[in-house]
Design a protein around this motif. Structure first.
Motif: not given
Length: 359
Positions: A111-112, A193, A199, A218
């Motif tokens: 998780s950015a 994702e 992100r 996602e």
């Protein structure tokens, strides 16, 4: 990358589950592939780069999973936990022995958003260690896979693979190795994702050849693999996975050689292939149920790249593409016993090809 190449005994896929911008579950996904509108949402400048994104509709970890243990849960972990829960409902039984069940998750960076939030907290807090403690498990790349295993009681090997768009196919290969070496009896594997403002900013600033109009998406797709599908129907058999590196820019030649080697390892003739799921940049998309001519007198079904429907899902894209292949096979009786080929390329230079036999 010869160390990731594998063939040998086929492994059974006995279940799959998916969460996508079409909705939660296989039924929503299959209906979506049949022209159901995807959930698109406009993002205003400030929340992230202005534009349109493809989100899982009405998905919130706390709403889907309950309030207990989800206060600090990020979106990618929620997608993984929810999807694996759906998968276990299908395959859980005598084959599910927690100590003999592994979990492999493909990702880009985890998780950015959680990583950046944690870093920001350490820089802006009164002291570097004055950060939100609940963020710590989610700020590392393998946080989602670990939390998924804890949530569902999966106690076997646990791995995270960060390999861009090839991550999900390499996760299949990693699961294959765990099974063939006897480290697990069942492995849950796939890719996930999330969409987040972090992100989106990273994607905008690192974009090279991606079309600016490509919306971020996602999702998560997970599969259950085993060596002995006793008493349970096999949906497909994973025959071979091959990986190569394209170092000279000739993508087509690298893909061609990789496909040839994968088919040879799987003992499948090119003329016998029933369906192909190609990487987005190399093949002009056609309808999922369409047919296209080959150089022989036979024809091959081509599953359209899901990116045109679901947006850019990076590490989850090939897992979602495999889900599309299994969805097509599920409504096509003629697919029984037929080979399928999935290809993946990543701008890093990685080419991966998987060969399966549909059931």
């Amino acid at each position: 990358m010869s160390d990731v190449n594998s063939a040998g005994p086929g492994l059974a896929i006995i279940g799959w589950a998916v969460t996508s911008p079409f909705g939660i579950g296989r039924e929503a996904f299959s209906e979506g592939l049949a022209e159901r509108p995807v959930h698109r949402q406009a993002v205003e400048a400030g929340e992230g780069p202005a534009g349109t994104v493809c989100l899982v509709p009405d998905f919130d970890p706390r709403a889907v999973l309950g309030k207990k243990g989800t206060r600090s849960m990020n979106r990618v972990t929620g997608l993984g936990v929810s999807t694996i829960g759906d998968l276990l409902k299908e395959v859980k039984g005598e084959r599910f022995v927690p100590e003999r069940t592994g979990l492999v998750l493909g990702t880009t960076v985890g998780s950015a958003q959680s990583t950046i939030d944690f870093t920001r907290g350490s820089l802006t807090g009164e002291k570097p260690y004055h950060v939100e403690p609940g963020l710590i498990p989610y700020a590392v790349m393998n946080g989602a896979a670990g939390q998924c295993a804890i949530w569902h009681g999966v106690k076997g090997p646990n791995a995270t693979l960060a390999a861009g768009r090839a991550a999900s196919l390499l996760a299949l290969n990693y699961a294959r190795r765990l099974l063939l070496t006897g480290r697990a009896d069942t492995v849950l594997c796939g890719g996930a994702e999330e969409y987040s403002a972090a992100r989106a900013w990273i994607a905008e600033r690192s974009a090279k050849n991606d079309a600016p109009s490509t919306a971020l998406g996602e999702g998560c797709a997970m599969f259950a693999l085993t060596t002995e599908p006793t008493g349970r129907a096999t949906l497909a058999t994973l025959l071979a996975v091959k990986a190569m590196t394209c170092s000279d820019g000739d993508w087509r030649e690298t893909v061609r050689r990789c496909v040839e080697e994968a088919l040879e390892a799987a003992d499948v003739k090119p003329s016998d292939v029933w369906v192909v799921s190609p990487s987005d940049p190399l093949v002009r998309p056609v309808r999922p149920s369409g047919r296209c001519s080959t150089t022989s007198s036979t024809s091959v079904a081509v599953v359209s790249p899901v990116t045109e429907l679901l947006g850019e899902t990076h590490a989850a894209v090939r897992a979602l593409q495999l889900a599309a292949v299994l969805s097509l096979a599920g409504r096509s009786p003629e697919s029984a016993g037929q080979p399928a080929v999935l290809t993946s390329i990543d701008e890093s230079g990685t080419v991966v090809v998987a060969v399966l036999k549909l059931s």
